[in-house]
Design a protein around this motif. Structure first.
Motif, PDB file in Angstrom:
ATOM      1  N   ALA A  52      45.014  38.621  29.098  1.00 39.96           N
ATOM      2  CA  ALA A  52      45.707  39.890  28.846  1.00 39.96           C
ATOM      3  C   ALA A  52      44.716  41.005  28.557  1.00 39.96           C
ATOM      4  N   TYR A  53      43.668  40.664  27.819  1.00 38.67           N
ATOM      5  CA  TYR A  53      42.633  41.652  27.506  1.00 38.67           C
ATOM      6  C   TYR A  53      41.956  42.142  28.787  1.00 38.67           C
ATOM      7  N   ALA A  54      41.586  41.187  29.655  1.00 37.85           N
ATOM      8  CA  ALA A  54      40.904  41.557  30.898  1.00 37.85           C
ATOM      9  C   ALA A  54      41.826  42.348  31.815  1.00 37.85           C
ATOM     10  N   ALA A  55      43.118  41.988  31.841  1.00 40.17           N
ATOM     11  CA  ALA A  55      44.069  42.712  32.694  1.00 40.17           C
ATOM     12  C   ALA A  55      44.245  44.152  32.223  1.00 40.17           C
ATOM     13  N   ALA A  56      44.342  44.332  30.908  1.00 39.78           N
ATOM     14  CA  ALA A  56      44.486  45.686  30.372  1.00 39.78           C
ATOM     15  C   ALA A  56      43.231  46.502  30.638  1.00 39.78           C
ATOM     16  N   GLU A  57      42.091  45.882  30.492  1.00 42.22           N
ATOM     17  CA  GLU A  57      40.821  46.566  30.740  1.00 42.22           C
ATOM     18  C   GLU A  57      40.716  47.016  32.186  1.00 42.22           C
ATOM     19  N   ALA A  58      41.150  46.154  33.108  1.00 38.28           N
ATOM     20  CA  ALA A  58      41.087  46.504  34.526  1.00 38.28           C
ATOM     21  C   ALA A  58      42.139  47.549  34.898  1.00 38.28           C
ATOM     22  N   GLU A  59      43.323  47.463  34.296  1.00 35.06           N
ATOM     23  CA  GLU A  59      44.402  48.410  34.621  1.00 35.06           C
ATOM     24  C   GLU A  59      44.022  49.849  34.302  1.00 35.06           C
ATOM     25  N   PHE A  60      43.342  50.044  33.204  1.00 37.45           N
ATOM     26  CA  PHE A  60      42.983  51.395  32.791  1.00 37.45           C
ATOM     27  C   PHE A  60      41.549  51.766  33.168  1.00 37.45           C
ATOM     28  N   GLY A  61      40.893  50.919  33.945  1.00 29.08           N
ATOM     29  CA  GLY A  61      39.555  51.239  34.426  1.00 29.08           C
ATOM     30  C   GLY A  61      38.472  51.168  33.376  1.00 29.08           C
TER      31      GLY A  61
END
Length: 323
Positions: A52-61
């Motif tokens: 979830a952390y990595a997905a959020a990091e990637a979603e917002f660049g």
């Protein structure tokens, strides 16, 4: 053509200011300790999974290099896209739009009250007659101005709540939707600003009343109140008008303290919460809107100053744009 050049220069300088503000926010918010991704996944202690952390990091660049993040931010801002709040998961434009009205009402009402208090104090000192009375009035006005200008917002607001809410019970201790709930926040913002404006107004009015145009008006038989209101006050207002942009900026920055103290919704409380959460898009949006308001008010103040003082129009027509 002069008006077109003036507008073009104002727009260009405004864009430079907004770019500089956005850049300073981008750099400054990253110097604050903490991880902005935590605000996206629910804040510290959310126990979000690594996925979830990595997905959020990637979603917002936020997994991109800093230079790429900076260029992406500028590109989005150029399109009018303020992004999505990390903590609130809502478009920043919607959040700012909801809170902007309350802060503008507070700022502009406080601005008007500060101007009214400054003009009344300047007229009080100027209308004093007799050497002894004039000295007492001048000393009293100077003391009130210095005292008002030196008082911090948080201390003044606390004292006003203690006296007018807790002791006398005249006004509510927290902001409400009624006019009575606006009185204490407005006074907390307006009184320090009135001290600054009063100092400028009083000195300018004293100078204006001894100038050649005032002497000529008296020689034509105009009464002293007419000289004071028609000639003196008009010229004495010029420095205050020139300070109007700074005044609005000080009111918006003071709103952070006042809105928190009186539990009043607005950009100030939103900004404070966004900085605490490291909500970069929301911080950027709030500060940019505040900077845009500052730029617009500065341009309007310059225009009003030119309308009041014909010498500025003449200087512009002869020597080009006034810096």
């Amino acid at each position: 053509m002069r008006l077109a050049r003036w507008l073009a220069a104002r727009i260009a300088s405004g864009l430079v200011v907004l770019w500089a503000v956005a850049t300073l926010i981008f750099v400054g918010i990253r110097l604050v300790p903490g991880d902005p991704v935590e605000a996206i996944v629910g804040g510290p202690g959310s126990q979000a999974s690594a996925e979830a952390y990595a997905a959020a990091e990637a979603e917002f660049g936020l997994d991109q290099p800093v230079a790429v993040q900076y260029l992406t931010m500028l590109t989005n801002l150029a399109r009018g896209d303020l992004g999505t709040s990390y903590a609130l998961q809502r478009p920043v434009a919607d959040v700012v739009g909801e809170q902007l009205g309350g802060t503008l009402v507070l700022a502009f009402v406080a601005w008007g009250v500060a101007w009214a208090l400054a003009i009344v104090l300047a007229l009080f000192v100027s209308l004093a007659r007799g050497p002894r009375v004039a000295r007492i009035a001048d000393a009293t006005g100077s003391a009130l101005e210095i005292l008002a200008a030196a008082v911090p917002h948080f201390w003044l607001g606390s004292v006003l709540v203690l006296i007018f809410a807790s002791t006398l019970g005249w006004f509510p201790p927290v902001a409400t939707s009624t006019p009575a709930g606006l009185v204490l926040p407005v006074l907390t913002l307006a009184l320090p600003l009135a001290g600054f404006l009063g100092q400028v107004m009083r000195e300018s009015l004293a100078t204006a009343l001894t100038s050649n145009f005032a002497l000529s008006a008296r020689a034509r038989g105009e009464a002293e109140p007419a000289v004071l209101l028609r000639h003196g006050l008009r010229h004495a207002a010029l420095p205050g008008v020139a300070l109007s942009g700074w005044a609005l900026g000080s009111l918006i920055s003071g709103a952070v303290v006042v809105e928190s103290l009186f539990a009043r919704p607005g950009l100030g409380r939103t900004l404070l919460s966004a900085v605490t959460d490291r909500d970069i898009p929301l911080v950027t949006g709030v500060v940019l809107v505040s900077a845009l308001a500052y730029v617009i008010i500065m341009a309007a103040a310059d225009g009003v100053e030119r309308l009041i003082d014909p010498r500025l129009r003449a200087r512009t027509s002869v020597g080009g744009l006034r810096p």
